[in-house]
Design an enzyme around this catalytic site. Sequence first.
Site, PDB file in Angstrom:
ATOM      1  N   LEU A  84      43.246 -53.853  86.478  1.00  0.00           N
ATOM      2  CA  LEU A  84      43.859 -52.608  86.037  1.00  0.00           C
ATOM      3  C   LEU A  84      44.842 -52.068  87.085  1.00  0.00           C
ATOM      4  O   LEU A  84      45.881 -51.507  86.752  1.00  0.00           O
ATOM      5  CB  LEU A  84      42.755 -51.580  85.777  1.00  0.00           C
ATOM      6  CG  LEU A  84      42.972 -50.569  84.676  1.00  0.00           C
ATOM      7  CD1 LEU A  84      43.413 -51.240  83.395  1.00  0.00           C
ATOM      8  CD2 LEU A  84      41.684 -49.780  84.437  1.00  0.00           C
ATOM      9  N   CYS A  85      44.487 -52.288  88.381  1.00  0.00           N
ATOM     10  CA  CYS A  85      45.351 -51.725  89.418  1.00  0.00           C
ATOM     11  C   CYS A  85      46.699 -52.446  89.486  1.00  0.00           C
ATOM     12  O   CYS A  85      47.715 -51.847  89.823  1.00  0.00           O
ATOM     13  CB  CYS A  85      44.650 -51.737  90.761  1.00  0.00           C
ATOM     14  SG  CYS A  85      43.383 -52.960  90.912  1.00  0.00           S
ATOM     15  N   THR A  86      46.697 -53.746  89.127  1.00  0.00           N
ATOM     16  CA  THR A  86      47.974 -54.463  89.072  1.00  0.00           C
ATOM     17  C   THR A  86      48.846 -53.846  87.986  1.00  0.00           C
ATOM     18  O   THR A  86      50.032 -53.596  88.182  1.00  0.00           O
ATOM     19  CB  THR A  86      47.741 -55.952  88.748  1.00  0.00           C
ATOM     20  OG1 THR A  86      46.861 -56.489  89.716  1.00  0.00           O
ATOM     21  CG2 THR A  86      49.045 -56.724  88.743  1.00  0.00           C
TER      22      THR A  86
ATOM     23  N   THR B 259      50.048 -50.364  89.221  1.00  0.00           N
ATOM     24  CA  THR B 259      50.917 -50.182  90.385  1.00  0.00           C
ATOM     25  C   THR B 259      51.998 -51.241  90.571  1.00  0.00           C
ATOM     26  O   THR B 259      53.156 -50.899  90.755  1.00  0.00           O
ATOM     27  CB  THR B 259      50.073 -50.123  91.675  1.00  0.00           C
ATOM     28  OG1 THR B 259      49.194 -51.239  91.680  1.00  0.00           O
ATOM     29  CG2 THR B 259      49.272 -48.841  91.732  1.00  0.00           C
TER      30      THR B 259
ATOM     31  N   CYS C 276      39.107 -48.707  88.145  1.00  0.00           N
ATOM     32  CA  CYS C 276      39.484 -50.059  88.558  1.00  0.00           C
ATOM     33  C   CYS C 276      38.318 -50.694  89.295  1.00  0.00           C
ATOM     34  O   CYS C 276      38.125 -50.486  90.491  1.00  0.00           O
ATOM     35  CB  CYS C 276      40.724 -50.048  89.455  1.00  0.00           C
ATOM     36  SG  CYS C 276      41.359 -51.719  89.707  1.00  0.00           S
TER      37      CYS C 276
END
Lengths: 436, 183
Positions: A211-213, A216, B111
């Site tokens: 999800l962070c990829t 961001t 996350c």
Amino acid sequence: MDEATGTGLPNRPGAQRMRWKYLDNILTRHGPFTDPDWEPGEAAIEGLARAKLLGAGGLGCEILKNLALSGFQDIHVIDMDTIDVSNLNRQFLFRQADVGKYKAEVAAKFVEKRVKGVKITPYCGKIQDKDEEYYKQFAIIVCGLDSIEARRWINATLVGMVDDQDPDSMKPLIDGGTEGFKGQARVIFPTMTSCIECQLDMHAPRAAVPLCTLATIPRQPQHCIEWAHIIAWEEERKDITLDNDDPEHITWLYQKALTRAQEFNIPGVTYSMTQGVVKNIIPAIASTNAIVAASCCNEAFKLATSTNPFLGFPGTDNYMMYTGDESIYTYTFQHMKKSDCPVCGDDNIARPLQVDSDFTLQEFLDSLAERPEAQLKKPSIRSQEKSLYYQFPPDLREQTRPNLSKKLYELVQNGEEVVITDPAFPLTFKYKLVFK
Amino acid sequence: MLKIWSMKQKQQQDEAAATGGAKKKKVTAAQLRVQKDLSELSLGSTMKTNFPNPDDILNFTLTIEPDEGMYKGGRFIFDFKINQNFPHDPPKVKCTQKIYHPNIDLEGNVCLNILREDWKPVLNLNAVIVGLQFLFLEPNASDPLNKDAAEDLKANREGFKRNVRLSLGGGNVGKQTFDRVLK
């Protein structure tokens, strides 16, 4: 085969039987692999004619065509989808004019017209709409479903249908599936051989990007689409349920993704890619479908006629995997039944248990503690609808505690299935409560 | 086909029992697995569950009250939604409050690798709650979902701690106002 054999068969004029000339060669002679007990001839042909078959799902066109051309005469087909223009490249029973109509209906009509003497009964809806009564009428179920969820459902339904007293209650399940150049065909004898739930680890989970990829540092156009799908939609259109088939929704996601891709200098976001990512479409390859469907239908034919040994005979290979990703490779093996399978494991077939319906739940649980095979210490118990009693977590225990003093007949129906687990045992116990 | 049936009869000679005519409602594989997972949860003193509908064990909330670390004193509520495809699909977990955390965005998305790319059916609900708890002990600036918070953490750990305290009390950090989550 000479004309005489053809004309000798009931209700089939010779000219029509001629169509099956080569098929009859197999059905009327012993071969090197036929079982010595097998009787070739009319009985085998009639067996094929009477076998009621159910086909369903995305491989439907291929399966339906193959079954009809293999001599099956009473075929039912289930599919919930309507025809989309993008299906026409490989789903050859459909034409431009059919776009928007139900697949099952159009396919049934097409094949009935082309193959004389076959009866095809369509049902436009979900396999889940039908109950055990419905599935009982078939000899074999052939599935080319496109989701794991649907597979697990039909599998659990067929396993649950098996009644030890009734040979006719066990329906062989033939499952085919493809993903791009890869595919598999497998045969399952519910409760006897490894089932779809046992084989769940054979399905690779959907590849996901952290999800962070997405949030961001997107690197690929797909990342931008997933971002729009998972994050932007939630932020800006929370109150609208995303409908993958609504062009306005897809357009919105496409625009969002496109803007984001431009920010990060990523080329390649298109409308059809957006559709593909959101609906998790893996390109279907016509010939992979043909290979897998052909394999499924050959097994159905052998099962129905006993002409040759088939895939999935208990104790033998039951799973054929095919991969064309890198050159070509197939491997057929025996996937073993899992004793702790939550669907077909030995402890998970609901055993009938005679109970006094005047017992309270507490009394019932106490009586279980005395049963030699159970000896439960801290049982938690539920039916499909109700959490009857949970030892853990604490708030669930508090909420279900009042049930302990209720009578069984207030909580469950006669014949209802309950599941009991106990942290002391890795197993689960399934009982069908039969009132005395 | 008949041969297979006679094999089956040899395989198991179970007692016969006629069941009532009631339509059989089966406990689903997902329910079964969740039931097992629930009995194996170790909630400790810092976590508790809440089942708004006790008959529905696939939807519940988890409250975490960290007893150490910079988020100590907060009460964080996560919404768990488990579908019938569990454990093939991971549970869907969201923070129901707007909080200041590098790995949780302002919408509550989390996350955590095992909730997405690293989920495997062998993992259970306990692994998920341990993972969530860990996020409050060790916020991770290298996998940011809230970029501003992650940059604060990277640039100045003490300043980040102060921001956390502010946000827990319902204060502002930067342009954002956070939910008051102190117990």
